[in-house]
Design a protein around this motif. Sequence first.
Motif, short mmCIF file in Angstrom:
data_model
loop_
_atom_site.label_atom_id
_atom_site.label_comp_id
_atom_site.label_asym_id
_atom_site.label_seq_id
_atom_site.Cartn_x
_atom_site.Cartn_y
_atom_site.Cartn_z
N LEU A 58 8.96 -11.04 -8.11
CA LEU A 58 8.75 -9.52 -7.90
C LEU A 58 8.12 -9.00 -6.96
CD1 LEU A 58 10.06 -7.00 -8.62
CD2 LEU A 58 8.62 -6.62 -10.46
N PHE A 59 6.76 -9.57 -6.75
CA PHE A 59 5.86 -8.95 -5.96
C PHE A 59 6.04 -9.72 -4.46
CE2 PHE A 59 3.70 -7.01 -9.46
CZ PHE A 59 2.88 -6.17 -8.82
N SER A 60 6.80 -10.74 -4.51
CA SER A 60 7.25 -11.34 -3.15
C SER A 60 8.16 -10.36 -2.70
CB SER A 60 7.69 -12.74 -3.37
OG SER A 60 8.21 -13.16 -1.98
N VAL A 61 9.24 -9.76 -3.56
CA VAL A 61 10.12 -8.81 -2.95
C VAL A 61 9.35 -7.77 -2.54
CG1 VAL A 61 12.00 -7.27 -3.43
CG2 VAL A 61 11.83 -9.86 -4.45
N ALA A 62 8.42 -7.17 -3.29
CA ALA A 62 7.76 -6.06 -2.97
C ALA A 62 6.90 -6.15 -1.66
CB ALA A 62 6.63 -5.57 -4.00
N ARG A 63 6.37 -7.25 -1.46
CA ARG A 63 5.63 -7.53 -0.07
C ARG A 63 6.54 -7.38 1.04
NH1 ARG A 63 2.44 -11.01 -3.35
NH2 ARG A 63 3.94 -12.65 -2.58
N ARG A 64 7.70 -7.92 0.83
CA ARG A 64 8.62 -8.35 2.06
C ARG A 64 9.36 -7.11 2.41
NH1 ARG A 64 9.83 -13.44 3.17
NH2 ARG A 64 11.69 -12.86 4.38
N ASN A 65 9.55 -6.01 1.71
CA ASN A 65 9.99 -4.60 1.80
C ASN A 65 8.96 -3.67 2.21
OD1 ASN A 65 9.27 -3.66 -0.60
ND2 ASN A 65 11.07 -4.01 -1.62
N GLY A 66 7.79 -3.89 2.10
CA GLY A 66 6.57 -3.33 2.52
C GLY A 66 6.24 -2.46 1.56
N THR A 67 6.37 -2.37 0.28
CA THR A 67 6.01 -1.71 -0.84
C THR A 67 4.48 -2.01 -1.13
OG1 THR A 67 8.24 -1.49 -1.77
CG2 THR A 67 6.31 -1.01 -3.27
N ILE A 68 3.97 -3.14 -1.21
CA ILE A 68 2.45 -3.41 -1.28
C ILE A 68 1.65 -2.83 -0.08
CG2 ILE A 68 0.87 -5.10 -1.54
CD1 ILE A 68 2.60 -5.00 -3.79
N GLU A 69 2.31 -3.19 1.10
CA GLU A 69 1.47 -2.48 2.14
C GLU A 69 1.43 -0.90 1.94
OE1 GLU A 69 -0.79 -2.17 5.62
OE2 GLU A 69 -0.12 -4.08 4.45
N LEU A 70 2.65 -0.30 1.55
CA LEU A 70 2.55 1.10 1.29
C LEU A 70 1.42 1.55 0.31
CD1 LEU A 70 4.29 3.72 1.93
CD2 LEU A 70 5.43 3.42 0.06
N LEU A 71 1.39 1.02 -0.63
CA LEU A 71 0.38 1.35 -1.78
C LEU A 71 -0.83 1.04 -1.24
CD1 LEU A 71 1.94 -0.56 -4.73
CD2 LEU A 71 1.93 1.88 -4.51
N VAL A 72 -1.21 -0.06 -0.44
CA VAL A 72 -2.57 -0.21 0.29
C VAL A 72 -2.95 0.92 1.20
CG1 VAL A 72 -3.73 -1.70 1.77
CG2 VAL A 72 -2.49 -2.93 0.18
N GLN A 73 -2.08 1.17 2.07
CA GLN A 73 -2.23 2.30 3.12
C GLN A 73 -2.55 3.72 2.26
OE1 GLN A 73 0.99 2.67 5.58
NE2 GLN A 73 0.59 0.57 6.72
N GLY A 74 -1.70 4.05 1.09
CA GLY A 74 -2.10 5.09 0.26
C GLY A 74 -3.69 5.17 -0.01
N GLY A 75 -3.81 3.90 -0.38
CA GLY A 75 -5.22 4.18 -1.04
C GLY A 75 -6.24 4.17 0.02
N VAL A 76 -5.98 3.59 1.29
CA VAL A 76 -6.88 3.47 2.23
C VAL A 76 -7.09 4.87 2.97
CG1 VAL A 76 -7.36 2.65 4.63
CG2 VAL A 76 -6.81 1.16 2.41
N LYS A 77 -6.18 5.71 2.95
CA LYS A 77 -6.18 6.84 3.35
C LYS A 77 -7.11 7.82 2.89
CE LYS A 77 -1.46 7.35 5.15
NZ LYS A 77 -0.02 8.27 4.80
N LEU A 78 -7.51 7.54 1.55
CA LEU A 78 -8.49 8.34 0.94
C LEU A 78 -10.06 8.27 1.56
CD1 LEU A 78 -7.50 7.40 -2.71
CD2 LEU A 78 -7.09 9.54 -1.37
N VAL A 79 -10.25 7.29 2.44
CA VAL A 79 -11.51 7.22 2.94
C VAL A 79 -11.62 7.93 4.27
CG1 VAL A 79 -11.64 5.03 1.83
CG2 VAL A 79 -11.10 5.30 4.35
N ARG A 80 -10.67 8.73 4.78
CA ARG A 80 -10.99 9.43 5.91
C ARG A 80 -12.27 10.45 5.84
NH1 ARG A 80 -7.49 9.44 9.89
NH2 ARG A 80 -5.26 8.74 9.64
N GLY A 81 -13.30 9.93 6.76
CA GLY A 81 -14.54 10.93 6.48
C GLY A 81 -15.42 10.25 5.72
N ARG A 82 -14.89 9.45 4.84
CA ARG A 82 -16.00 9.15 3.47
C ARG A 82 -16.20 7.67 3.35
NH1 ARG A 82 -12.62 13.34 0.75
NH2 ARG A 82 -11.11 11.58 0.64
#
Length: 408
Positions: A58-82
């Motif tokens: 299931l997580f292989s599927v999630a990686r291939r369609n970009g869902t995992i990267e989407l979750l990572v990006q969502g978290g990383v956006k929180l650090v802008r300026g901090r």
Amino acid sequence: MALGVMFVVATVMPINIGILAFIASFIVGTASLGLSEDEIFEGFPVELFVTIVGVTYLFSVARRNGTIELLVQGGVKLVRGRVALIPWVLFGIAAVLTAFGTFTPAAVALLAPIGMNFAYRFRINQLMIGMMVISGAHAGAFSPIAVSGALVLGMLDHTSLHVAPYALFLASFGFNLLLSVLTFLLLRRRNPASRPEPADVDEAGTAGSKITWRQGLTLVALVGLVVGALVFHLEIGFLALAAGAVLTLLDMKNQAKATEGISWSTILLVAGMVTYVGILEKAGTIDKISHGAAGMGAPLLVALLLCFAVAVTSAFASSTAILTAIIPIAVPLLLGSHLSAVGLVAALAISTTIVDTSPFSTNGALVLSNARGVDRNRFYKQILVFTGGIVGAGPFLAWGLLVLPGML
């Protein structure tokens, strides 16, 4: 003796210890114990096999369609300026990924490149970032639906011991959080640098993106997996396989090779080791070792020695393999003493995994290989020193916090 030989061979040679374990199961089972093939395979962990296959698929599927990267990006956006939040966001993302079923090395493999890139751009200590990513991955690794958590709880299900699933998870999470706090305080020095330009931040992986229908369905599937497993107590392996199959059928062009992401090497390792441990149990070896350990002295001392033993061994060998070997050894000790079952099991699990910062382990090697702009040899030695500190202090701290209070 065969178990020791397997660990040595698998450490110095490029061969999966699971293969050696299957071979040893057949040789020892037939030549020494006179077991039939059916009796040998009684120890094969069918439920665990399905769980690991399903979750990693299931997580292989999630990686291939970009869902995992989407979750990572969502978290990383929180650090802008901090900038100070970067290590903690990575810690949290790693913990969430492993808690929901991503195998620990897979989570580190995903986040280490991103984390080390951020550390390089923001002039943050790369050793701190790398070690906190690993600690975050371990923090979530013993949830009831995680690979390591399912492994330990599945082995205990066949005994008379009761360990609350969330107690194991919270103990591991709390300990790794404490370890990360100490790591952050010790290594948080930051080289003076100007704030990166927005283009640099976007390149590091925080650029905005829209959620596609594939990713939306995958997020729904992940939520359904958690609800089905935790609320309705459905078999997580079958749920994950079903969810992955549906997502693949709806996106066959992009998911044709999703099965390549299944962690076959891990499955082989776990299945082989658990099968061999079953042979050892049939031979009475586990009982002999456990009673021999118990006869060494006070159970508290034995528990401490076991914590140190698994920590030292796991720094050079597979932590998953060590777990499959040590849990059965600890069971008779627990049954014959007043030690807290959840305390000792959690202490052993923690002592086994926290040393995966070693450059000889997959996680430590991933951090070392993704370091940027550093003297590689010097960074390697820094990781060794950090791991040495964990090996020396970690097991004692785990024992002191989780095992000792239960005897007072």
